[in-house]
Write a protein that holds these residues in place. Structure first.
Motif, PDB file in Angstrom:
ATOM      1  N   THR A  78      76.286 -77.154 -13.881  1.00 28.04           N
ATOM      2  CA  THR A  78      77.366 -77.404 -13.074  1.00 28.04           C
ATOM      3  C   THR A  78      77.098 -78.278 -11.928  1.00 28.04           C
ATOM      4  OG1 THR A  78      77.122 -75.215 -12.307  1.00 28.04           O
ATOM      5  CG2 THR A  78      78.865 -75.565 -14.292  1.00 28.04           C
ATOM      6  N   MET A  79      75.896 -77.722 -11.095  1.00 24.94           N
ATOM      7  CA  MET A  79      75.701 -78.512 -10.106  1.00 24.94           C
ATOM      8  C   MET A  79      75.117 -79.879 -10.408  1.00 24.94           C
ATOM      9  SD  MET A  79      76.673 -76.775  -7.186  1.00 24.94           S
ATOM     10  CE  MET A  79      78.096 -76.739  -8.347  1.00 24.94           C
ATOM     11  N   ALA A  80      74.457 -80.025 -11.549  1.00 22.85           N
ATOM     12  CA  ALA A  80      73.700 -81.316 -11.672  1.00 22.85           C
ATOM     13  C   ALA A  80      75.140 -82.403 -12.006  1.00 22.85           C
ATOM     14  CB  ALA A  80      72.929 -81.219 -13.049  1.00 22.85           C
ATOM     15  N   THR A  81      75.911 -81.782 -12.514  1.00 25.98           N
ATOM     16  CA  THR A  81      77.270 -82.787 -12.891  1.00 25.98           C
ATOM     17  C   THR A  81      77.980 -82.896 -11.513  1.00 25.98           C
ATOM     18  OG1 THR A  81      77.546 -81.422 -14.842  1.00 25.98           O
ATOM     19  CG2 THR A  81      79.464 -82.550 -13.885  1.00 25.98           C
ATOM     20  N   VAL A  82      77.782 -82.007 -10.503  1.00 28.45           N
ATOM     21  CA  VAL A  82      78.173 -82.508  -9.236  1.00 28.45           C
ATOM     22  C   VAL A  82      77.516 -83.428  -8.352  1.00 28.45           C
ATOM     23  CG1 VAL A  82      79.128 -81.310  -6.823  1.00 28.45           C
ATOM     24  CG2 VAL A  82      79.428 -80.178  -9.034  1.00 28.45           C
TER      25      VAL A  82
ATOM     26  N   VAL B  31      81.741 -78.101 -21.186  1.00 23.15           N
ATOM     27  CA  VAL B  31      81.648 -77.082 -22.136  1.00 23.15           C
ATOM     28  C   VAL B  31      80.493 -77.414 -23.183  1.00 23.15           C
ATOM     29  CG1 VAL B  31      82.551 -75.732 -23.801  1.00 23.15           C
ATOM     30  CG2 VAL B  31      83.796 -76.323 -21.723  1.00 23.15           C
ATOM     31  N   THR B  32      80.616 -78.754 -23.620  1.00 23.71           N
ATOM     32  CA  THR B  32      79.787 -79.057 -24.781  1.00 23.71           C
ATOM     33  C   THR B  32      78.433 -79.424 -24.082  1.00 23.71           C
ATOM     34  OG1 THR B  32      81.404 -80.148 -25.859  1.00 23.71           O
ATOM     35  CG2 THR B  32      79.315 -80.794 -26.549  1.00 23.71           C
ATOM     36  N   LEU B  33      78.272 -80.025 -22.964  1.00 24.09           N
ATOM     37  CA  LEU B  33      77.134 -80.237 -22.246  1.00 24.09           C
ATOM     38  C   LEU B  33      76.452 -78.755 -21.800  1.00 24.09           C
ATOM     39  CD1 LEU B  33      75.119 -82.287 -20.760  1.00 24.09           C
ATOM     40  CD2 LEU B  33      76.429 -81.840 -18.903  1.00 24.09           C
ATOM     41  N   GLY B  34      77.132 -77.923 -21.224  1.00 24.91           N
ATOM     42  CA  GLY B  34      76.533 -76.524 -20.917  1.00 24.91           C
ATOM     43  C   GLY B  34      75.960 -75.812 -22.342  1.00 24.91           C
ATOM     44  N   ILE B  35      76.738 -75.887 -23.297  1.00 22.73           N
ATOM     45  CA  ILE B  35      76.242 -75.158 -24.616  1.00 22.73           C
ATOM     46  C   ILE B  35      74.822 -75.824 -25.145  1.00 22.73           C
ATOM     47  CG2 ILE B  35      76.971 -74.844 -26.955  1.00 22.73           C
ATOM     48  CD1 ILE B  35      79.726 -74.059 -25.924  1.00 22.73           C
ATOM     49  N   TYR B  36      74.996 -77.231 -25.127  1.00 24.44           N
ATOM     50  CA  TYR B  36      73.862 -77.900 -25.692  1.00 24.44           C
ATOM     51  C   TYR B  36      72.625 -77.784 -24.888  1.00 24.44           C
ATOM     52  CZ  TYR B  36      76.645 -80.856 -28.808  1.00 24.44           C
ATOM     53  OH  TYR B  36      77.421 -81.542 -29.890  1.00 24.44           O
ATOM     54  N   THR B  37      72.886 -77.626 -23.446  1.00 24.60           N
ATOM     55  CA  THR B  37      71.569 -77.560 -22.570  1.00 24.60           C
ATOM     56  C   THR B  37      71.015 -75.902 -22.691  1.00 24.60           C
ATOM     57  OG1 THR B  37      72.683 -78.853 -21.019  1.00 24.60           O
ATOM     58  CG2 THR B  37      71.018 -77.260 -20.326  1.00 24.60           C
ATOM     59  N   SER B  38      71.992 -74.989 -23.082  1.00 25.50           N
ATOM     60  CA  SER B  38      71.665 -73.774 -23.300  1.00 25.50           C
ATOM     61  C   SER B  38      70.851 -73.692 -24.474  1.00 25.50           C
ATOM     62  CB  SER B  38      72.605 -72.593 -23.360  1.00 25.50           C
ATOM     63  OG  SER B  38      73.492 -72.700 -22.027  1.00 25.50           O
ATOM     64  N   VAL B  39      71.313 -74.195 -25.619  1.00 28.30           N
ATOM     65  CA  VAL B  39      70.754 -74.154 -27.004  1.00 28.30           C
ATOM     66  C   VAL B  39      69.089 -74.748 -26.902  1.00 28.30           C
ATOM     67  CG1 VAL B  39      70.761 -74.756 -29.394  1.00 28.30           C
ATOM     68  CG2 VAL B  39      72.664 -73.896 -28.317  1.00 28.30           C
ATOM     69  N   THR B  40      69.079 -75.838 -26.055  1.00 26.80           N
ATOM     70  CA  THR B  40      67.877 -76.725 -26.046  1.00 26.80           C
ATOM     71  C   THR B  40      66.877 -75.976 -25.116  1.00 26.80           C
ATOM     72  OG1 THR B  40      69.117 -78.931 -26.128  1.00 26.80           O
ATOM     73  CG2 THR B  40      66.926 -78.964 -25.113  1.00 26.80           C
TER      74      THR B  40
ATOM     75  N   ASN C 247      76.220 -67.672 -22.130  1.00 26.69           N
ATOM     76  CA  ASN C 247      76.550 -69.200 -21.676  1.00 26.69           C
ATOM     77  C   ASN C 247      77.371 -69.693 -22.302  1.00 26.69           C
ATOM     78  OD1 ASN C 247      74.431 -69.486 -19.668  1.00 26.69           O
ATOM     79  ND2 ASN C 247      72.818 -69.443 -20.947  1.00 26.69           N
ATOM     80  N   PHE C 248      77.835 -69.420 -23.744  1.00 24.80           N
ATOM     81  CA  PHE C 248      79.061 -70.064 -24.216  1.00 24.80           C
ATOM     82  C   PHE C 248      80.188 -69.486 -23.437  1.00 24.80           C
ATOM     83  CE2 PHE C 248      82.405 -69.646 -27.185  1.00 24.80           C
ATOM     84  CZ  PHE C 248      82.493 -70.821 -27.788  1.00 24.80           C
ATOM     85  N   PHE C 249      80.340 -68.327 -23.188  1.00 23.99           N
ATOM     86  CA  PHE C 249      81.364 -67.533 -22.635  1.00 23.99           C
ATOM     87  C   PHE C 249      81.643 -68.296 -21.032  1.00 23.99           C
ATOM     88  CE2 PHE C 249      83.145 -64.609 -19.455  1.00 23.99           C
ATOM     89  CZ  PHE C 249      84.654 -64.384 -20.015  1.00 23.99           C
ATOM     90  N   LEU C 250      80.528 -68.286 -20.465  1.00 21.52           N
ATOM     91  CA  LEU C 250      80.702 -68.970 -19.023  1.00 21.52           C
ATOM     92  C   LEU C 250      81.085 -70.466 -19.045  1.00 21.52           C
ATOM     93  CD1 LEU C 250      77.510 -67.441 -17.406  1.00 21.52           C
ATOM     94  CD2 LEU C 250      79.648 -67.106 -16.696  1.00 21.52           C
ATOM     95  N   PHE C 251      80.432 -71.245 -19.855  1.00 16.55           N
ATOM     96  CA  PHE C 251      80.895 -72.770 -19.937  1.00 16.55           C
ATOM     97  C   PHE C 251      82.335 -72.811 -20.620  1.00 16.55           C
ATOM     98  CE2 PHE C 251      76.185 -73.285 -19.471  1.00 16.55           C
ATOM     99  CZ  PHE C 251      76.411 -74.121 -18.655  1.00 16.55           C
TER     100      PHE C 251
END
Length: 197
Positions: free
Chosen positions: A85-89, A139-148, A179-183
């Protein structure tokens, strides 16, 4: 690989013992001084520091709680959410710096860092840098990042300490769900409150 691992473990033991031997007022331990200094670094670079600092405080609080009540296996952490989230900001450079700060805060406040810092810390810095440049829904970005990230950590756990892999996989499953829930539920409102979406 094992000799390199032993050298790093010895170095971490030495750092840990030096932090424990620090003397000062009882409330002012070496670890707390280190954490406060680490939390202050982004103030030098960020104009909108409040959101980043709030996530730092929450990351430390959750990490201390997880460690205190021995909840480590449940994958509770805020470093991934905070980094993305902060990288997005703030963009790639500050995103990388914040990824480094968030994961170090989490690791040093909740548990004693170990040899896994060799791949975890650079992975979070890279995640902060790379996620900032992607034009994908949060949401997609966060989930992809978590999985990676968890895929990298699982591979490195497999390569360095296979005996810990079953417990680590349990951690990964819980972590990905959290992380899925949070994003899915918190990321958009949070970014909207910060003024990004």
């Amino acid at each position: 690989m094992k000799s390199v691992r032993r050298k790093f473990e010895e170095a971490f033991r030495k750092i840990r013992s030096e932090l424990k031997d620090f003397e000062g007022p009882k409330f002012l331990t070496g670890r707390r001084i280190f954490l406060l200094a680490l939390m202050a670094i982004p103030a030098l670079f960020l104009t909108s520091y409040f959101a980043a600092f709030t996530l730092m405080v929450l990351t430390v609080a959750l990490s201390l709680t997880v460690n205190r009540y021995n909840l480590n296996r449940f994958g509770l952490e805020l470093a991934t959410f905070s980094t993305v989230t902060m990288a997005t900001v703030f963009g790639p450079r500050i995103g990388a710096l914040l990824g480094l700060v968030y994961i170090c805060l989490q690791m040093f406040s909740g548990s004693t860092p170990g040899v896994y810092m060799i791949w975890v810390v650079p992975s979070y810095a890279a995640a902060g840098y790379l996620t900032a440049g992607l034009n994908i829904d949060i949401v997609t970005l966060g989930i992809y990042t978590s999985v990676t990230l968890q895929s990298i950590f699982t591979l490195m756990t497999f390569l360095t300490s296979r005996g810990r892999l079953p417990k680590f996989i349990q951690y990964v499953v819980f972590n990905l769900a959290i992380n899925f829930f949070l994003f899915k539920t918190v990321a958009r409102p949070f970014l909207s409150a910060v003024g990004v979406q």
